[in-house]
Design a protein around this motif. Structure first.
Motif, PDB file in Angstrom:
ATOM      1  N   ASN A   4       0.891  -1.116  -0.193  1.00 14.01           N
ATOM      2  CA  ASN A   4       0.191   0.049  -0.003  1.00 14.01           C
ATOM      3  C   ASN A   4       0.856   1.297   0.074  1.00 14.01           C
ATOM      4  OD1 ASN A   4      -1.591   2.333   1.491  1.00 14.01           O
ATOM      5  ND2 ASN A   4      -2.927   1.020   0.922  1.00 14.01           N
ATOM      6  N   SER A   5       0.384   2.177  -0.760  1.00 16.67           N
ATOM      7  CA  SER A   5       1.171   3.490  -0.792  1.00 16.67           C
ATOM      8  C   SER A   5       0.170   4.583  -0.385  1.00 16.67           C
ATOM      9  CB  SER A   5       1.831   3.684  -2.077  1.00 16.67           C
ATOM     10  OG  SER A   5       2.149   5.078  -2.082  1.00 16.67           O
ATOM     11  N   ARG A   6       0.525   5.403   0.451  1.00 16.16           N
ATOM     12  CA  ARG A   6      -0.233   6.608   1.014  1.00 16.16           C
ATOM     13  C   ARG A   6      -0.215   7.650   0.162  1.00 16.16           C
ATOM     14  NH1 ARG A   6       1.433   7.635   6.937  1.00 16.16           N
ATOM     15  NH2 ARG A   6       3.431   6.555   6.434  1.00 16.16           N
ATOM     16  N   TYR A   7       0.799   7.574  -0.802  1.00 17.42           N
ATOM     17  CA  TYR A   7       0.809   8.989  -1.698  1.00 17.42           C
ATOM     18  C   TYR A   7       0.875   8.357  -2.925  1.00 17.42           C
ATOM     19  CZ  TYR A   7       1.967  10.779   2.805  1.00 17.42           C
ATOM     20  OH  TYR A   7       2.244  11.409   4.047  1.00 17.42           O
ATOM     21  N   ASP A   8       0.718   9.345  -4.139  1.00 20.15           N
ATOM     22  CA  ASP A   8       0.879   9.045  -5.570  1.00 20.15           C
ATOM     23  C   ASP A   8       2.671   9.258  -5.653  1.00 20.15           C
ATOM     24  OD1 ASP A   8      -1.683   8.927  -5.615  1.00 20.15           O
ATOM     25  OD2 ASP A   8      -1.841  10.897  -6.927  1.00 20.15           O
ATOM     26  N   CYS A   9       3.212   8.433  -6.093  1.00 20.63           N
ATOM     27  CA  CYS A   9       4.584   8.254  -6.358  1.00 20.63           C
ATOM     28  C   CYS A   9       4.928   7.563  -7.497  1.00 20.63           C
ATOM     29  CB  CYS A   9       5.298   7.635  -5.277  1.00 20.63           C
ATOM     30  SG  CYS A   9       4.741   5.937  -4.753  1.00 20.63           S
ATOM     31  N   VAL A  11       8.058   4.974  -8.837  1.00 19.52           N
ATOM     32  CA  VAL A  11       9.034   3.921  -8.122  1.00 19.52           C
ATOM     33  C   VAL A  11      10.533   4.227  -8.717  1.00 19.52           C
ATOM     34  CG1 VAL A  11       9.710   1.465  -8.097  1.00 19.52           C
ATOM     35  CG2 VAL A  11       7.187   2.126  -8.275  1.00 19.52           C
ATOM     36  N   LEU A  72       2.496   5.066  -9.207  1.00 24.49           N
ATOM     37  CA  LEU A  72       1.654   4.277  -8.229  1.00 24.49           C
ATOM     38  C   LEU A  72       0.800   5.394  -7.731  1.00 24.49           C
ATOM     39  CD1 LEU A  72       4.096   2.234  -5.862  1.00 24.49           C
ATOM     40  CD2 LEU A  72       2.917   1.287  -7.949  1.00 24.49           C
ATOM     41  N   SER A  74      -1.989   6.423  -4.800  1.00 24.68           N
ATOM     42  CA  SER A  74      -2.205   6.005  -3.237  1.00 24.68           C
ATOM     43  C   SER A  74      -3.275   4.924  -3.260  1.00 24.68           C
ATOM     44  CB  SER A  74      -2.758   7.267  -2.665  1.00 24.68           C
ATOM     45  OG  SER A  74      -3.933   7.698  -3.097  1.00 24.68           O
ATOM     46  N   THR A 137      10.583   5.286  -3.371  1.00 20.20           N
ATOM     47  CA  THR A 137       9.747   6.026  -4.438  1.00 20.20           C
ATOM     48  C   THR A 137       9.921   7.534  -4.294  1.00 20.20           C
ATOM     49  OG1 THR A 137       8.049   6.034  -2.872  1.00 20.20           O
ATOM     50  CG2 THR A 137       7.989   4.288  -4.371  1.00 20.20           C
TER      51      THR A 137
END
Length: 141
Positions: A4-9, A11, A72, A74, A137
């Motif tokens: 899971n990613s808490r933010y748009d990012c 890689v 990615l 979020s 990321t």
């Protein structure tokens, strides 16, 4: 792994450790997926990221993904490693990835999920455990 990613990012790197390697001439593909309800769904990015491991290589694998344009959103996503080619030099081993053993922290209450399947178009299976993937990321602008 479903993560899971808490933010748009974007890689930048992926690192993981190989405890034992029984493969010769090993070639792999790394794939990122969107995930829905804990299952991989659609492939992210438009380039294949393939990598090789030397015969019997054990230790850290550090993959530079900065040129592959994997972004990615979020929320949940999946990272998979597919064995494309490799000769197994210990046919009695029951290890993951056809001949690699990754150090795994197994927890019955893990918030992460390992997904796997026997064939590229096969059905996904889940295990509640963690494989230590270290993902670097950069926040998206």
């Amino acid at each position: 792994m479903v993560l899971n990613s808490r933010y748009d990012c974007q890689v930048e790197r992926l690192s993981f450790y190989i405890k034992r390697n029984f493969l010769q001439n090993a070639k792999f593909r790394l794939t990122f997926y969107t995930a829905e309800k804990g299952w991989p769904k659609a492939i992210l990015g438009d380039k294949d990221f393939n990598f090789d491991l030397p015969d019997g290589y054990e230790g850290w694998v550090d993959l530079d993904l900065s040129d592959y344009g994997v972004y990615l959103k979020s929320g949940d996503f999946a990272v998979t490693i597919t064995l494309l080619e490799g000769k197994h030099n210990n046919p009695d081993s029951k290890s993951h990835l056809g001949g690699l053993e990754l150090p795994m922290s197994i927890s019955l209450f893990s918030r992460y999920t390992v997904v796997s399947r026997e064939h590229a178009m096969g059905r996904w299976f889940k295990d509640k455990m963690t494989i230590p993937f270290y993902l670097e990321t950069v926040a998206a602008k």
